[in-house]
Design an enzyme around this catalytic site. Structure first.
Site, PDB file in Angstrom:
ATOM      1  N   HIS A  84      46.513  26.045  32.675  1.00  0.00           N
ATOM      2  CA  HIS A  84      45.670  24.852  32.879  1.00  0.00           C
ATOM      3  C   HIS A  84      44.345  25.057  32.168  1.00  0.00           C
ATOM      4  CE1 HIS A  84      47.565  22.707  36.554  1.00  0.00           C
ATOM      5  NE2 HIS A  84      48.498  23.213  35.778  1.00  0.00           N
ATOM      6  N   TYR A 126      40.213  18.441  42.938  1.00  0.00           N
ATOM      7  CA  TYR A 126      39.400  18.766  44.114  1.00  0.00           C
ATOM      8  C   TYR A 126      38.680  17.473  44.497  1.00  0.00           C
ATOM      9  CZ  TYR A 126      40.037  23.808  43.261  1.00  0.00           C
ATOM     10  OH  TYR A 126      40.557  25.073  43.105  1.00  0.00           O
ATOM     11  N   PRO A 135      39.350  29.329  50.636  1.00  0.00           N
ATOM     12  CA  PRO A 135      40.215  29.180  49.456  1.00  0.00           C
ATOM     13  C   PRO A 135      39.716  28.200  48.402  1.00  0.00           C
ATOM     14  CG  PRO A 135      41.213  28.134  51.375  1.00  0.00           C
ATOM     15  CD  PRO A 135      39.993  28.834  51.859  1.00  0.00           C
ATOM     16  N   LYS A 187      39.743  32.323  44.868  1.00  0.00           N
ATOM     17  CA  LYS A 187      39.292  33.658  44.476  1.00  0.00           C
ATOM     18  C   LYS A 187      39.960  34.825  45.215  1.00  0.00           C
ATOM     19  CE  LYS A 187      36.539  32.877  41.177  1.00  0.00           C
ATOM     20  NZ  LYS A 187      37.666  32.341  40.407  1.00  0.00           N
ATOM     21  N   TYR A 241      35.083  29.957  37.831  1.00  0.00           N
ATOM     22  CA  TYR A 241      36.440  29.532  38.194  1.00  0.00           C
ATOM     23  C   TYR A 241      37.504  30.297  37.394  1.00  0.00           C
ATOM     24  CZ  TYR A 241      40.040  26.447  40.007  1.00  0.00           C
ATOM     25  OH  TYR A 241      41.159  25.963  40.657  1.00  0.00           O
TER      26      TYR A 241
HETATM   27  P1  RFL Z   1      47.592  40.347  51.872  1.00  0.00           P
HETATM   28  O1  RFL Z   1      48.274  39.453  50.909  1.00  0.00           O
HETATM   29  O2  RFL Z   1      47.233  39.817  53.195  1.00  0.00           O
HETATM   30  O3  RFL Z   1      48.537  41.597  52.014  1.00  0.00           O
HETATM   31  C1  RFL Z   1      48.339  42.582  53.030  1.00  0.00           C
HETATM   32  C2  RFL Z   1      49.678  43.149  53.388  1.00  0.00           C
HETATM   33  O4  RFL Z   1      49.508  44.177  54.352  1.00  0.00           O
HETATM   34  C3  RFL Z   1      50.510  44.053  55.345  1.00  0.00           C
HETATM   35  N1  RFL Z   1      50.045  44.753  56.551  1.00  0.00           N
HETATM   36  C4  RFL Z   1      50.432  46.006  56.874  1.00  0.00           C
HETATM   37  N2  RFL Z   1      51.275  46.840  56.280  1.00  0.00           N
HETATM   38  C5  RFL Z   1      51.477  48.056  56.852  1.00  0.00           C
HETATM   39  N3  RFL Z   1      50.862  48.424  58.018  1.00  0.00           N
HETATM   40  C6  RFL Z   1      50.016  47.604  58.638  1.00  0.00           C
HETATM   41  N4  RFL Z   1      49.423  47.996  59.781  1.00  0.00           N
HETATM   42  C7  RFL Z   1      49.773  46.327  58.077  1.00  0.00           C
HETATM   43  N5  RFL Z   1      49.003  45.272  58.426  1.00  0.00           N
HETATM   44  C8  RFL Z   1      49.189  44.333  57.501  1.00  0.00           C
HETATM   45  C9  RFL Z   1      50.690  42.559  55.491  1.00  0.00           C
HETATM   46  O5  RFL Z   1      51.937  42.217  56.063  1.00  0.00           O
HETATM   47  C10 RFL Z   1      50.585  42.100  54.035  1.00  0.00           C
HETATM   48  O6  RFL Z   1      51.836  42.102  53.388  1.00  0.00           O
HETATM   49  O7  RFL Z   1      46.254  40.962  51.237  1.00  0.00           O
HETATM   50  P2  RFL Z   1      45.866  41.334  49.721  1.00  0.00           P
HETATM   51  O8  RFL Z   1      46.942  42.129  49.066  1.00  0.00           O
HETATM   52  O9  RFL Z   1      44.497  41.873  49.802  1.00  0.00           O
HETATM   53  O10 RFL Z   1      45.853  39.928  48.956  1.00  0.00           O
HETATM   54  C11 RFL Z   1      44.918  38.945  49.297  1.00  0.00           C
HETATM   55  C12 RFL Z   1      45.507  37.552  49.091  1.00  0.00           C
HETATM   56  O11 RFL Z   1      46.739  37.474  49.770  1.00  0.00           O
HETATM   57  C13 RFL Z   1      44.569  36.441  49.582  1.00  0.00           C
HETATM   58  O12 RFL Z   1      43.242  36.755  49.257  1.00  0.00           O
HETATM   59  C14 RFL Z   1      44.924  35.085  48.942  1.00  0.00           C
HETATM   60  O13 RFL Z   1      46.165  34.618  49.415  1.00  0.00           O
HETATM   61  C15 RFL Z   1      43.846  34.041  49.258  1.00  0.00           C
HETATM   62  N6  RFL Z   1      44.163  32.705  48.725  1.00  0.00           N
HETATM   63  C16 RFL Z   1      43.975  32.397  47.391  1.00  0.00           C
HETATM   64  N7  RFL Z   1      43.559  33.355  46.535  1.00  0.00           N
HETATM   65  C17 RFL Z   1      43.445  33.066  45.205  1.00  0.00           C
HETATM   66  O14 RFL Z   1      43.057  33.958  44.427  1.00  0.00           O
HETATM   67  N8  RFL Z   1      43.737  31.828  44.673  1.00  0.00           N
HETATM   68  C18 RFL Z   1      44.152  30.824  45.473  1.00  0.00           C
HETATM   69  O15 RFL Z   1      44.469  29.747  44.965  1.00  0.00           O
HETATM   70  C19 RFL Z   1      44.259  31.073  46.899  1.00  0.00           C
HETATM   71  N9  RFL Z   1      44.676  30.118  47.732  1.00  0.00           N
HETATM   72  C20 RFL Z   1      44.663  31.711  49.575  1.00  0.00           C
HETATM   73  C21 RFL Z   1      44.898  30.412  49.040  1.00  0.00           C
HETATM   74  C22 RFL Z   1      44.947  31.986  50.908  1.00  0.00           C
HETATM   75  C23 RFL Z   1      45.439  30.979  51.713  1.00  0.00           C
HETATM   76  N10 RFL Z   1      45.742  31.341  53.042  1.00  0.00           N
HETATM   77  C24 RFL Z   1      46.960  30.998  53.671  1.00  0.00           C
HETATM   78  C25 RFL Z   1      44.946  32.338  53.712  1.00  0.00           C
HETATM   79  C26 RFL Z   1      45.368  29.391  49.843  1.00  0.00           C
HETATM   80  C27 RFL Z   1      45.599  29.664  51.192  1.00  0.00           C
HETATM   81  C28 RFL Z   1      46.058  28.530  52.038  1.00  0.00           C
HETATM   82  C1  PHB Z   2      46.894  26.466  45.599  1.00  0.00           C
HETATM   83  O1  PHB Z   2      47.557  25.976  44.660  1.00  0.00           O
HETATM   84  O2  PHB Z   2      47.435  26.946  46.597  1.00  0.00           O
HETATM   85  C2  PHB Z   2      45.421  26.482  45.519  1.00  0.00           C
HETATM   86  C3  PHB Z   2      44.801  26.030  44.359  1.00  0.00           C
HETATM   87  C4  PHB Z   2      43.418  26.033  44.288  1.00  0.00           C
HETATM   88  C5  PHB Z   2      42.673  26.481  45.358  1.00  0.00           C
HETATM   89  C6  PHB Z   2      43.296  26.938  46.502  1.00  0.00           C
HETATM   90  C7  PHB Z   2      44.680  26.938  46.588  1.00  0.00           C
HETATM   91  O3  PHB Z   2      41.327  26.458  45.285  1.00  0.00           O
END
Ligand code: RFL
Ligand code: PHB
Length: 389
Positions: free
Chosen positions: A73, A200, A292, A296, A384
């Protein structure tokens, strides 16, 4: 007693990628994950990969599917005052983002680790960290068959997310915590995206986001109250509200489809420092959370482990402790930039629950400024697409 060089707790993006970065440097790892393989591969989360994230995956030879299926994108839309205001990311920064689901990255990283002959211990319980102040810390756990393990290593990477056990093992950390008076209701819909780029949208009913996962699957979000329940949101109500908040003067039709997944996620900003204690190093959501809106979270996890892998390598090879000693401070600089950007995007686009005409006008003024000033748009765009690692 078992032995490895680095024990990694958590097989999310941070833990999995760290495993690959260390393997590329000849360092052995044991990777522990609390959930099952299918659970971590299905968990719907992030969608936007920053430019440096994609470059790193390419360097490691882990981007074949991302390059085939990811959607590059070159811009995003800010939608307010019933009009689209496009931020041309590529014109402003020379870079692009790639829309590719986090769970697809997780699948690719798991498959590559297993194909390389390494394993992942899924469904572990009772994970505990010991002797962190020594040069030979230990991790104990119970495996899926009920067998107890005791692993000695040279360092532990706490990549176990916000609810993991690693962060609580750091004595006397400093926490910075900020909560917001809203949450995101996210849905995955079986329908082609209604627009070629992310939108957005700021609306008087609240924020809405149009994103996507593929040419056939749309990802959409609505600002809701943090105490709202999914049971209050029928599919029809979700589509109505999305249509209202995404309405624009001009050519736009929201394409509806079957909802494949629905969830509500609270929003918070959180930083724990330091990100290291003795031989324990935190990375990703274990150390920090962003709302989110700036996309980031996953990218910060990638930036952390990009720094952690060479620091651990130097430490383990006796090549000096400087990188390990400065790991926390150097990561936190990038973390705080992302914290600020995510807060900025969030407060610019979400509607406070109580009527506040003053806040409304400030928001609109900021949006109009970003939409019309090249300087303001460039600042948004360079944050971004992701600042260089
Ligand atoms: P994770 O992905 O939470 O992975 C941690 C892992 O550790 C496991 N765990 C354990 N394992 C062993 N022993 C234990 N005691 C444990 N406790 C936990 C868990 O099961 C899991 O598998 O952390 P990590 O690797 O630091 O990654 C971080 C990302 O997952 C998170 O920051 C992103 O998903 C945030 N996020 C977004 N980030 C972006 O860069 N771009 C986005 O567009 C974006 N959109 C989002 C998001 C997060 C969202 N939610 C649901 C929080 C959109 C949403 C809706
Ligand atoms: C997504 O596609 O899940 C998404 C995209 C942009 C954001 C957050 C989540 O800022």
């Amino acid at each position: 007693m078992e032995r490895t060089q680095v024990a990694i707790v958590g097989a999310g993006p941070a833990g999995l990628l760290l495993g690959h970065l260390l393997r590329a440097r000849g360092i052995d790892t044991v990777l522990l994950e609390a959930r099952s393989r299918s659970y971590v591969e299905q968990r719907v989360r992030a969608g936007v990969c920053e430019h440096p994230t994609v470059e790193l995956l390419r360097e490691l030879g882990l981007a074949d599917r991302l390059d085939r299926e990811g959607l590059p994108h070159h811009g995003i839309s800010l939608r307010f005052d019933r009009a689209d205001h496009r931020i041309d990311l590529t014109e402003l920064t020379g870079k692009q983002i790639t829309v590719y689901g986090q769970q697809e990255i997780v699948k690719d990283l798991i498959a590559a680790r297993l194909a390389g002959g390494e394993t992942i211990e899924f469904e572990v319980t009772d994970v505990a960290l010991h002797d962190l102040d020594t040069d030979t810390p230990r991790v104990t756990w119970t495996d899926a068959t009920g067998a107890a393990h005791d692993l000695r290593c040279d360092a532990i990477a706490g990549c176990d997310g916000f609810h993991g056990i690693s962060r609580p093992a750091i004595p006397a950390p400093r926490f910075y915590d900020h909560t917001y008076p809203f949450a995101w209701l996210g849905v995955l819909a079986e329908t082609p995206p209604s627009h070629e780029e992310l939108i957005y949208a700021r609306h008087t009913n609240g924020f809405a986001l149009h994103s996507m996962r593929s040419p056939e699957v749309t990802r959409l979000y609505l600002q809701v109250s943090p105490d709202d329940q999914l049971t209050n949101w029928s599919d029809a109500r979700i589509w109505d509200e999305l249509a209202t908040r995404l309405e624009v003067d001009g050519d736009f039709t929201l394409r509806e489809g079957t909802l494949l997944e629905k969830s509500i996620t609270p929003m918070r900003s959180f930083v724990a420092e330091p990100m290291r204690h003795g031989r324990l190093f935190l990375a990703g959501d274990a150390a920090h959370i962003v709302p989110p809106t700036g996309a980031k979270g996953m990218n910060l996890a990638v930036a952390d482990v990009h720094r952690l892998a060479p620091a651990l390598t130097a430490l383990l090879r006796g090549q000096g402790t400087e990188q390990a000693d400065t790991y926390s401070d150097r990561c936190l600089r990038r973390v705080w930039r992302a914290e600020h950007f995510s807060y900025f995007m969030t407060t610019m686009l979400h509607r406070a629950p109580n009527e506040d005409p003053f806040a409304d006008q400030l928001q609109l003024s900021q949006l109009r400024y970003v939409a019309t000033s090249t300087a303001a748009a460039t600042s948004l765009a360079e944050n971004y697409v992701g600042l260089d690692f």
